[in-house]
Design an enzyme around this catalytic site. Sequence first.
Site, PDB file in Angstrom:
ATOM      1  N   HIS A   1       0.854  -1.193   0.000  1.00 33.55           N
ATOM      2  CA  HIS A   1       0.000   0.000   0.000  1.00 33.55           C
ATOM      3  C   HIS A   1       0.890   1.243   0.000  1.00 33.55           C
ATOM      4  CE1 HIS A   1      -3.673  -2.352   1.714  1.00 33.55           C
ATOM      5  NE2 HIS A   1      -3.207  -2.838   0.596  1.00 33.55           N
TER       6      HIS A   1
ATOM      7  N   GLN B   1      -5.659  -6.353  -1.110  1.00 34.22           N
ATOM      8  CA  GLN B   1      -5.996  -6.999  -2.386  1.00 34.22           C
ATOM      9  C   GLN B   1      -7.258  -6.352  -2.976  1.00 34.22           C
ATOM     10  OE1 GLN B   1      -5.090  -9.498   0.394  1.00 34.22           O
ATOM     11  NE2 GLN B   1      -3.136  -8.751  -0.337  1.00 34.22           N
TER      12      GLN B   1
ATOM     13  N   THR C   1       4.891  -4.637  -4.055  1.00 35.44           N
ATOM     14  CA  THR C   1       5.474  -5.676  -3.215  1.00 35.44           C
ATOM     15  C   THR C   1       6.535  -6.466  -3.962  1.00 35.44           C
ATOM     16  OG1 THR C   1       3.535  -5.860  -1.836  1.00 35.44           O
ATOM     17  CG2 THR C   1       4.910  -7.814  -1.946  1.00 35.44           C
ATOM     18  N   THR C   2       6.266  -6.798  -5.222  1.00 32.91           N
ATOM     19  CA  THR C   2       7.175  -7.695  -5.944  1.00 32.91           C
ATOM     20  C   THR C   2       7.919  -6.989  -7.076  1.00 32.91           C
ATOM     21  OG1 THR C   2       5.384  -8.308  -7.435  1.00 32.91           O
ATOM     22  CG2 THR C   2       5.724  -9.715  -5.500  1.00 32.91           C
ATOM     23  N   GLY C   3       7.501  -5.788  -7.438  1.00 32.20           N
ATOM     24  CA  GLY C   3       8.143  -5.066  -8.540  1.00 32.20           C
ATOM     25  C   GLY C   3       7.767  -5.612  -9.914  1.00 32.20           C
TER      26      GLY C   3
ATOM     27  N   GLY D   1      -7.251   8.824 -12.613  1.00 33.50           N
ATOM     28  CA  GLY D   1      -7.863   9.457 -13.784  1.00 33.50           C
ATOM     29  C   GLY D   1      -6.807  10.186 -14.599  1.00 33.50           C
TER      30      GLY D   1
HETATM   31  P1  GDP Z   1      -2.957  -0.276  -3.061  1.00 29.18           P
HETATM   32  O1  GDP Z   1      -2.347  -1.615  -2.978  1.00 29.18           O
HETATM   33  O2  GDP Z   1      -4.411  -0.332  -3.402  1.00 29.18           O
HETATM   34  O3  GDP Z   1      -2.692   0.589  -1.880  1.00 29.18           O
HETATM   35  O4  GDP Z   1      -2.262   0.450  -4.313  1.00 29.18           O
HETATM   36  P2  GDP Z   1      -0.694   0.444  -4.640  1.00 29.18           P
HETATM   37  O5  GDP Z   1      -0.004   1.353  -3.727  1.00 29.18           O
HETATM   38  O6  GDP Z   1      -0.169  -0.939  -4.762  1.00 29.18           O
HETATM   39  O7  GDP Z   1      -0.699   0.992  -6.119  1.00 29.18           O
HETATM   40  C1  GDP Z   1      -1.236   2.219  -6.445  1.00 29.18           C
HETATM   41  C2  GDP Z   1      -0.134   3.049  -7.138  1.00 29.18           C
HETATM   42  O8  GDP Z   1      -0.708   4.172  -7.778  1.00 29.18           O
HETATM   43  C3  GDP Z   1       0.860   3.614  -6.149  1.00 29.18           C
HETATM   44  O9  GDP Z   1       2.111   3.723  -6.784  1.00 29.18           O
HETATM   45  C4  GDP Z   1       0.288   4.994  -5.848  1.00 29.18           C
HETATM   46  O10 GDP Z   1       1.297   5.916  -5.436  1.00 29.18           O
HETATM   47  C5  GDP Z   1      -0.257   5.371  -7.186  1.00 29.18           C
HETATM   48  N1  GDP Z   1      -1.446   6.241  -7.168  1.00 29.18           N
HETATM   49  C6  GDP Z   1      -2.486   6.249  -6.304  1.00 29.18           C
HETATM   50  N2  GDP Z   1      -3.431   7.110  -6.710  1.00 29.18           N
HETATM   51  C7  GDP Z   1      -2.982   7.654  -7.866  1.00 29.18           C
HETATM   52  C8  GDP Z   1      -3.523   8.597  -8.793  1.00 29.18           C
HETATM   53  O11 GDP Z   1      -4.621   9.098  -8.662  1.00 29.18           O
HETATM   54  N3  GDP Z   1      -2.749   8.888  -9.886  1.00 29.18           N
HETATM   55  C9  GDP Z   1      -1.528   8.349 -10.095  1.00 29.18           C
HETATM   56  N4  GDP Z   1      -0.865   8.703 -11.193  1.00 29.18           N
HETATM   57  N5  GDP Z   1      -0.987   7.455  -9.246  1.00 29.18           N
HETATM   58  C10 GDP Z   1      -1.721   7.108  -8.159  1.00 29.18           C
HETATM   59  P1  IMO Z   2      -2.740  -4.920  -2.514  1.00 25.17           P
HETATM   60  O1  IMO Z   2      -3.292  -4.928  -1.130  1.00 25.17           O
HETATM   61  C1  IMO Z   2      -2.343  -6.980  -6.341  1.00 25.17           C
HETATM   62  C2  IMO Z   2      -2.159 -11.341  -6.237  1.00 25.17           C
HETATM   63  C3  IMO Z   2      -0.866 -12.016  -6.636  1.00 25.17           C
HETATM   64  C4  IMO Z   2      -1.392 -13.312  -7.198  1.00 25.17           C
HETATM   65  C5  IMO Z   2      -2.563 -13.637  -6.285  1.00 25.17           C
HETATM   66  C6  IMO Z   2      -2.235 -14.581  -5.139  1.00 25.17           C
HETATM   67  O2  IMO Z   2      -1.447  -4.210  -2.649  1.00 25.17           O
HETATM   68  O3  IMO Z   2      -3.774  -4.468  -3.492  1.00 25.17           O
HETATM   69  P2  IMO Z   2      -0.860 -14.385  -2.885  1.00 25.17           P
HETATM   70  O4  IMO Z   2       0.537 -13.940  -2.629  1.00 25.17           O
HETATM   71  O5  IMO Z   2      -1.891 -13.588  -2.187  1.00 25.17           O
HETATM   72  O6  IMO Z   2      -1.049 -15.859  -2.674  1.00 25.17           O
HETATM   73  O7  IMO Z   2      -1.079 -14.148  -4.471  1.00 25.17           O
HETATM   74  O8  IMO Z   2      -2.980 -12.390  -5.740  1.00 25.17           O
HETATM   75  N1  IMO Z   2      -2.046 -10.332  -5.166  1.00 25.17           N
HETATM   76  C7  IMO Z   2      -2.136  -9.015  -5.363  1.00 25.17           C
HETATM   77  N2  IMO Z   2      -2.258  -8.303  -6.495  1.00 25.17           N
HETATM   78  N3  IMO Z   2      -2.350  -6.346  -5.151  1.00 25.17           N
HETATM   79  C8  IMO Z   2      -2.257  -7.046  -4.008  1.00 25.17           C
HETATM   80  O9  IMO Z   2      -2.386  -6.472  -2.788  1.00 25.17           O
HETATM   81  C9  IMO Z   2      -2.096  -8.445  -4.075  1.00 25.17           C
HETATM   82  N4  IMO Z   2      -1.950  -9.411  -3.156  1.00 25.17           N
HETATM   83  C10 IMO Z   2      -1.934 -10.572  -3.829  1.00 25.17           C
HETATM   84  O10 IMO Z   2      -0.178 -11.255  -7.591  1.00 25.17           O
HETATM   85  O11 IMO Z   2      -1.916 -13.087  -8.489  1.00 25.17           O
HETATM   86 MG    MG Z   3      -0.720  -2.666  -3.778  1.00 26.55          MG
END
Ligand code: GDP
Ligand code: IMO
Ligand code: MG
Length: 423
Positions: free
Chosen positions: A41, A224, A300-302, A332
């Site tokens: 997150h 997730q 998390t994994t890049g 957006g």
């Molecule tokens: P989460 O797992 O739902 O918390 O989302 P992640 O952090 O894994 O992925 C969301 C990515 O989008 C992150 O790199 C945030 O910094 C980025 N992000 C979130 N909101 C926005 C947005 O409105 N615009 C852009 N360009 N990036 C955003």
């Molecule tokens: P956040 O909270 C996106 C995906 C993995 C895989 C499947 C199962 O950041 O949105 P696991 O390790 O849970 O057994 O993997 O779920 N996955 C996610 N994809 N965002 C996540 O979390 C994820 N957590 C697990 O890539 O396809």
């Molecule tokens: Mg995420």
Amino acid sequence: MAVNLLLGLQWGDEGKGKIVDVLTKDYNIIARFQGGPNAGHTLEFDGIKHVLHTIPSGIFHDKAINLVGNGVVIDPVIFKKELDNLNKFNLDYKSKLLISRKAHLILPTHRILDAASEASKGKAKIGSTLKGIGPTYMDKTGRNGIRVGDLELNDWKERYRALANKHEAMIDFYDSKIEYDLTELENEFFEAVKVLKTLTFIDSEEYLHQAQKEGKTILAEGAQGSLLDIDFGTYPFVTSSNTTAAGACTGLGIAPNKIKDVFGIFKAYTTRVGSGPFPTELFDQDGETMAQVGHEFGATTGRPRRCGWLDLVALKYAVHVNGVTKLMMMKGDVLSGFNTLKICTAYKYQGKTITHLPYNIEPENVTPVYTEMKGWSEDLTGMTDPSQLPKELNEYISFLEKELETPITIVSVGPDRTQTIHR
Ligand code: GDP
Ligand code: IMO
Ligand code: MG
């Protein structure tokens, strides 16, 4: 007083971390209810980007209590790394970070089992994050798991040994040729457990019950996304917990009738990381543009995230399953510059056009039917007020609100805390 939920409506990474951070000022308690370090997150403010895996996304605020609920699975090793990162910012987390005694622990051998299971599946692998999530939840439902509260008991190391020995036999069974040095992994694990034990463990369901009686406000943070839910997601390409609204009840001990708002977060397009069906996935320049402009790489994994158009069939399903009351549309800004935007409003499925998510959405069964909308070219990232939004974006938003029968109350236009428009 109210308990509100915030959860992802797609395949994760919708931007939950950012929005929890934005909303935290309005809450006394932020509580994670499921998942574990498979989550990543991201929060951004003051020019710094933070990525949290297990710790709730309200931790950077002064007052809010951050609770890791019973439904979460904790890897002490990753948890310690998260704390180390917070230490760099001199954050006093000890007074505001609580952990449920009923949360389960991810052991080093759970991680190895995850890798062995994935290796054994070959092409059919789930694409798991390899954090040991599946094996840990299997031990939980199999009634073999070790919980945070067990760390307070004298015999926990013996119970650990018995479970780890069993896991080693299971790893041998997979014959996956995975090399590992368990002694080294265990040293790291036991060190991390010591750090974990310096935090406060609580009976969190009772704590939350009292908090509700005292009129405290609680925001439950999901991990997730709904399409990764163990019951309602694209099984078997899912995670091992209930990511949908019901998961907040079981993952925190909150009664369903105490939940007020359910905030559903979605990206203005769709992404997925890992394997599994994705009907609107793009393999062309449009998908490339989304990936590049949106920096679509897993927190998390890049790993690169797969990208595609917004899928309203899937989104509607998620809105229904969760009982979403308010929608929040993220990223957006990434769609600025597309002449035409597509929204999938139906599927061609077995010769028919359908608007519900069927049992089986493998690419050979489903062809998306698109509605086209005019795009916008304005850069949204500096906008702060709804009156500034381009006409075409307002039309995009109105179309979604009508189709989903739910208001969009936040439009996010960039990763930073401040790039958030309330409607
Ligand atoms: P989460 O797992 O739902 O918390 O989302 P992640 O952090 O894994 O992925 C969301 C990515 O989008 C992150 O790199 C945030 O910094 C980025 N992000 C979130 N909101 C926005 C947005 O409105 N615009 C852009 N360009 N990036 C955003
Ligand atoms: P956040 O909270 C996106 C995906 C993995 C895989 C499947 C199962 O950041 O949105 P696991 O390790 O849970 O057994 O993997 O779920 N996955 C996610 N994809 N965002 C996540 O979390 C994820 N957590 C697990 O890539 O396809
Ligand atoms: Mg995420």
